[in-house]
Design a protein around this motif. Structure first.
Motif, short mmCIF file in Angstrom:
data_model
loop_
_atom_site.label_atom_id
_atom_site.label_comp_id
_atom_site.label_asym_id
_atom_site.label_seq_id
_atom_site.Cartn_x
_atom_site.Cartn_y
_atom_site.Cartn_z
N ILE A 1 112.81 -16.30 215.82
CA ILE A 1 113.61 -15.92 214.66
C ILE A 1 114.70 -14.99 215.15
O ILE A 1 114.42 -13.98 215.82
N LEU A 2 115.95 -15.31 214.83
CA LEU A 2 117.08 -14.45 215.14
C LEU A 2 117.63 -13.91 213.82
O LEU A 2 118.11 -14.69 212.99
N LEU B 1 110.98 -13.70 208.32
CA LEU B 1 110.08 -13.63 209.46
C LEU B 1 108.95 -14.65 209.33
O LEU B 1 108.53 -15.28 210.29
N GLY B 2 108.51 -14.86 208.09
CA GLY B 2 107.42 -15.79 207.82
C GLY B 2 107.69 -17.22 208.24
O GLY B 2 106.76 -18.01 208.43
N ARG B 3 108.96 -17.60 208.40
CA ARG B 3 109.26 -18.96 208.87
C ARG B 3 108.69 -19.19 210.25
O ARG B 3 108.41 -20.33 210.63
N GLY B 4 108.52 -18.14 211.02
CA GLY B 4 108.00 -18.31 212.37
C GLY B 4 106.53 -18.00 212.52
O GLY B 4 105.94 -18.28 213.56
N THR B 5 105.91 -17.42 211.50
CA THR B 5 104.51 -17.00 211.65
C THR B 5 103.51 -18.07 211.28
O THR B 5 102.30 -17.86 211.40
N ARG B 6 103.96 -19.23 210.86
CA ARG B 6 103.04 -20.33 210.53
C ARG B 6 102.44 -20.91 211.81
O ARG B 6 103.12 -21.04 212.82
N LYS C 1 101.71 -23.07 220.36
CA LYS C 1 102.53 -21.96 219.86
C LYS C 1 101.62 -20.75 219.68
O LYS C 1 100.94 -20.61 218.68
N LYS C 2 101.65 -19.87 220.67
CA LYS C 2 100.77 -18.71 220.67
C LYS C 2 101.37 -17.51 219.94
O LYS C 2 100.66 -16.68 219.42
N VAL C 3 102.68 -17.41 219.98
CA VAL C 3 103.39 -16.26 219.40
C VAL C 3 104.68 -16.73 218.74
O VAL C 3 105.14 -17.85 218.99
N VAL C 4 105.26 -15.85 217.96
CA VAL C 4 106.62 -16.04 217.47
C VAL C 4 107.42 -14.86 218.00
O VAL C 4 106.92 -13.73 218.06
N ARG C 5 108.62 -15.14 218.45
CA ARG C 5 109.49 -14.08 218.95
C ARG C 5 110.50 -13.75 217.85
O ARG C 5 110.97 -14.65 217.15
N VAL C 6 110.87 -12.48 217.74
CA VAL C 6 111.82 -12.04 216.74
C VAL C 6 112.85 -11.13 217.40
O VAL C 6 112.48 -10.19 218.10
N VAL C 7 114.12 -11.43 217.17
CA VAL C 7 115.22 -10.59 217.61
C VAL C 7 116.02 -10.22 216.38
O VAL C 7 116.50 -11.11 215.67
N ASP C 8 116.15 -8.93 216.13
CA ASP C 8 116.88 -8.47 214.95
C ASP C 8 118.17 -7.80 215.41
O ASP C 8 118.16 -6.66 215.86
N PHE C 9 119.29 -8.52 215.32
CA PHE C 9 120.58 -7.98 215.71
C PHE C 9 121.12 -6.97 214.70
O PHE C 9 121.94 -6.15 215.03
N ALA C 10 120.68 -7.11 213.46
CA ALA C 10 121.21 -6.26 212.40
C ALA C 10 120.52 -4.92 212.38
O ALA C 10 121.04 -3.95 211.92
#
Length: 179
Positions: A125-126, A141-146, A170-179
């Motif tokens: 998730i970006l 964020l939930g779009r990636g946690t399924r 898919k073991k994990v979801v990665r999240v990068v928050d630019f904002a």
């Protein structure tokens, strides 16, 4: 305010500042390495990384979503698409099917994929848009946690569910928050 003002005055530069590190994460190459590679060699450099993570980028505007997809495609032709509220029917379905299948591993969006969409294939998730709403941020964020389909079938205890996720593709979801 700085981000908003610069998006108005120089949107290309602001988006490029997010695309370079995003591509490094999506393809698993060394962070900062694209800065040492001429842009016309980025595709060759990125091809040395792993298969791209399926990535959803949340954008602040339709213009940002479209521009970001175009810039991603300059580096890796045909690997990004964008979606917004004006995409309906077959057009929307085609864009989402390309993402779900992995043919188009990057999808940028404005106001479409934040809620009510189940995309368990999402690995990254970006967040390229600010929000003061914790509930909106968590929804996105939930779009990636399924978990992937079938991973948790017949798993009753938390320990069984954790072990099944760790053993899945898919073991994990990665999240990068630019904002």
């Amino acid at each position: 305010d700085y981000l908003r003002d610069n998006m108005v005055h120089n949107p290309e530069e602001m988006v490029q500042r997010m695309v370079m590190p995003s591509l490094e994460i999506i393809y698993g190459v060394t962070r900062g390495s694209l800065a040492t590679v001429p842009p016309d060699k980025w595709a060759e450099h990125l091809a040395k990384g792993h298969a791209p993570f399926r990535t959803i980028m949340f954008c602040v505007s339709v213009a940002q979503a479209e521009l970001t997809a175009k810039i991603f495609n300059r580096a890796m032709q045909g690997k990004a698409n964008w979606i917004c509220g004006k995409h309906h029917g077959e057009d929307r379905e085609e864009r989402m099917n390309g993402f779900r299948s992995g043919a188009i591993p990057i999808i940028t969006n404005c106001g479409v994929l934040g809620e009510g969409v189940d995309v368990p294939e999402t690995e990254l998730i970006l967040q390229a848009r600010p929000t003061k709403s914790l509930s909106l941020w968590v929804q996105q964020l939930g779009r990636g946690t399924r978990t992937l389909p079938g991973v948790l079938t017949d798993k009753e205890t938390p320990e069984e569910r954790i072990a099944a996720i760790k053993a899945s593709a898919k073991k994990v979801v990665r999240v990068v928050d630019f904002a």
